[in-house]
Design a protein around this motif. Structure first.
Motif, PDB file in Angstrom:
ATOM      1  N   PRO A 301       0.807  -1.226   0.000  1.00 17.34           N
ATOM      2  CA  PRO A 301       0.000   0.000   0.000  1.00 17.34           C
ATOM      3  C   PRO A 301       0.837   1.270   0.000  1.00 17.34           C
ATOM      4  N   LEU A 302       1.910   1.282   0.797  1.00 19.13           N
ATOM      5  CA  LEU A 302       2.754   2.472   0.866  1.00 19.13           C
ATOM      6  C   LEU A 302       3.392   2.776  -0.482  1.00 19.13           C
ATOM      7  N   ASP A 303       3.818   1.726  -1.215  1.00 24.27           N
ATOM      8  CA  ASP A 303       4.429   1.928  -2.530  1.00 24.27           C
ATOM      9  C   ASP A 303       3.448   2.603  -3.486  1.00 24.27           C
ATOM     10  N   VAL A 304       2.232   2.071  -3.520  1.00 26.45           N
ATOM     11  CA  VAL A 304       1.230   2.584  -4.464  1.00 26.45           C
ATOM     12  C   VAL A 304       0.785   3.987  -4.072  1.00 26.45           C
ATOM     13  N   LEU A 341       9.512  -0.880  -8.878  1.00 28.28           N
ATOM     14  CA  LEU A 341       8.531  -1.128  -9.931  1.00 28.28           C
ATOM     15  C   LEU A 341       7.541   0.010 -10.126  1.00 28.28           C
ATOM     16  N   VAL A 342       7.050   0.581  -9.029  1.00 30.14           N
ATOM     17  CA  VAL A 342       6.001   1.586  -9.147  1.00 30.14           C
ATOM     18  C   VAL A 342       6.457   2.778  -9.974  1.00 30.14           C
ATOM     19  N   TRP A 343       7.747   3.140  -9.854  1.00 28.82           N
ATOM     20  CA  TRP A 343       8.254   4.276 -10.628  1.00 28.82           C
ATOM     21  C   TRP A 343       8.579   3.878 -12.059  1.00 28.82           C
ATOM     22  N   ALA A 344       8.881   2.609 -12.283  1.00 31.11           N
ATOM     23  CA  ALA A 344       9.141   2.137 -13.644  1.00 31.11           C
ATOM     24  C   ALA A 344       7.851   2.087 -14.470  1.00 31.11           C
ATOM     25  N   LEU A 345       6.726   1.897 -13.800  1.00 32.05           N
ATOM     26  CA  LEU A 345       5.439   1.850 -14.504  1.00 32.05           C
ATOM     27  C   LEU A 345       4.872   3.240 -14.791  1.00 32.05           C
ATOM     28  N   ASN A 346       5.411   4.245 -14.120  1.00 31.30           N
ATOM     29  CA  ASN A 346       4.801   5.572 -14.156  1.00 31.30           C
ATOM     30  C   ASN A 346       5.248   6.517 -15.267  1.00 31.30           C
ATOM     31  N   PRO A 347       6.486   6.445 -15.811  1.00 25.59           N
ATOM     32  CA  PRO A 347       6.956   7.488 -16.729  1.00 25.59           C
ATOM     33  C   PRO A 347       6.118   7.651 -17.994  1.00 25.59           C
ATOM     34  N   ARG A 348       6.339   8.760 -18.672  1.00 20.51           N
ATOM     35  CA  ARG A 348       5.699   8.982 -19.968  1.00 20.51           C
ATOM     36  C   ARG A 348       6.111   7.888 -20.943  1.00 20.51           C
ATOM     37  N   LYS A 349       5.311   7.672 -21.946  1.00 19.80           N
ATOM     38  CA  LYS A 349       5.548   6.614 -22.927  1.00 19.80           C
ATOM     39  C   LYS A 349       6.945   6.710 -23.529  1.00 19.80           C
ATOM     40  N   GLN A 350       7.327   7.915 -23.963  1.00 20.05           N
ATOM     41  CA  GLN A 350       8.635   8.096 -24.606  1.00 20.05           C
ATOM     42  C   GLN A 350       9.779   7.772 -23.640  1.00 20.05           C
ATOM     43  N   ASP A 351       9.614   8.182 -22.387  1.00 18.41           N
ATOM     44  CA  ASP A 351      10.670   7.950 -21.400  1.00 18.41           C
ATOM     45  C   ASP A 351      10.812   6.469 -21.078  1.00 18.41           C
ATOM     46  N   PHE A 352       9.685   5.763 -20.966  1.00 22.08           N
ATOM     47  CA  PHE A 352       9.762   4.329 -20.680  1.00 22.08           C
ATOM     48  C   PHE A 352      10.443   3.590 -21.825  1.00 22.08           C
TER      49      PHE A 352
END
Length: 382
Positions: A301-304, A341-352
């Motif tokens: 929960p804290l991560d999300v 993981l939570v930050w890897a899922l979050n970036p803009r499409k181009q950045d990911f």
């Protein structure tokens, strides 16, 4: 079938009364008697079904509040709507919701209102869409209500373009007494130090949020301050927008979904402060996102709660493909297993793509299939 219905209505000597909305026609009472009623009702029902597209049931219901004695005026009205790009479905919807509209004076009561919205900048499909969006547009006085209300909103948002943007988000401003509702609520925001540009932004995003009853609006603003929002910040008006349009019942249901996954009150408040629009998501969307992130991806929960922007993203189109890409890269030892993981899922499409797809195409061509959603993502844990 229609003949039987008309005959039955005539035999019963049905009495109907109707009130014509707006300035078009005065209230009248029509008493069905003899052989005249079926003939007039037959014309009304047949015109509403054949020319306006109403169902037989809708037409019979409408015939209780409106009587068409000749088709000259209705024909002109339908021709007017068609000339402005109204579809048959839109015309049918307008007439079924407001049967007296069919007897309105096209040139004196309807065209001026349509032209006014056209002058504001509504073009193409947007013009009939705004007219159909709120019943009070065609039922209200152009000079006494529509123009004064929209002039007030325009004074705050600055331009016709911004006004059109606001009305596309909500057209509720037409049937409210702006001076009694919106003005006091704006004064409340100013009293708490909300900048003028943020007030304008709130109106553009959701004018309906400023149409809450004055006492309830004050409660919302005070509660948001108690949550730790700074009135000078943009997140403050996002929170106002959110809380003022969501009922307390729905608000609590959404919180309960999060708590059912182990969220604490502090974790909820932390997430809401970072991204107030979290609570504008549907209950189903909140459940789907939290289920994927916690049960599939193994997050806490804290991560999300630290990255609530993910609630605004699509599980199918963003999270699952990205999750699968990361799974492939970890399995090949191309990225560390302890990646957050939570930050890897979050970036803009181009950045990911720049960080996790393009650099690994040669060493792990499977990332392309994973990114296209062709590889499952079970079994990966943070």
């Amino acid at each position: 079938m229609r003949h039987f219905i008309y005959k039955t209505l005539a035999q019963n000597g049905a009495i109907s009364s109707y009130t014509m909305y707006g300035p078009w026609i005065q209230t009248k009472r029509f008493v069905s008697s003899g052989l005249k009623s079926p003939e007039k009702q037959s014309l009304t029902v047949s015109y509403l079904t054949d020319s306006c597209g109403l169902s037989l049931e809708q037409a019979i219901s409408a015939s209780k509040v409106v009587k068409i004695r000749d088709t000259e005026k209705p024909d002109l009205l339908l021709k007017l709507f068609t000339s402005y790009g109204f579809t048959k479905t839109q015309i049918s919807s307008l007439v079924s919701r407001h049967p007296p509209l069919i007897l309105a004076r096209p040139e004196t009561n309807i065209r001026p209102k349509i032209e006014y919205f056209r002058s504001l900048g509504f073009r193409g499909p947007d013009l009939p869409k705004i007219i159909c969006s709120d019943r009070s547009i065609l039922l209200s006085s152009l000079e006494k209500q529509i123009i004064p209300n929209l002039d007030f909103v325009k004074d705050i948002v600055g331009t016709n373009e911004n006004l059109v943007y606001a009305l596309k988000h909500s057209s509720n401003v037409f049937h409210f007494n702006i001076k009694k509702v919106m003005v006091p609520n704006i004064a409340t925001l100013r009293a708490h130090g909300v900048p003028e540009q943020h007030v304008a932004k709130l109106i553009m995003m959701q004018p309906r949020s400023l149409l809450l009853k004055t006492d309830l609006f004050k409660e919302v603003v005070c509660e948001i301050k108690e949550m730790g929002f700074e009135p000078m910040s943009r997140s403050f008006i996002l929170a106002v927008k959110c809380m003022s349009i969501i009922s307390k019942v729905k608000w609590e249901k959404k919180k309960e979904i999060l708590k059912s996954f182990g969220w604490s009150e502090n974790e909820f408040l932390s997430a809401f402060r970072v991204q107030p629009m979290l609570m504008e998501c549907s209950e189903e969307k909140i459940r789907d996102v939290i289920d994927f992130l916690m049960n599939k991806a193994g997050l806490k929960p804290l991560d999300v709660s630290r990255c609530p922007n993910l609630f605004l993203a699509s599980v199918e189109r963003r999270m699952i493909p990205r999750y699968a890409v990361l799974k492939v890269l970890m399995s090949k030892g191309l990225i560390r297993n302890d990646i957050h993981l939570v930050w890897a899922l979050n970036p803009r499409k181009q950045d990911f793509e720049k960080k996790f797809v393009t650099p690994f195409i040669e060493d792990a061509p499977e990332v392309i299939h994973a990114y296209q959603g062709k590889i499952g993502c079970d079994g990966f844990s943070n």
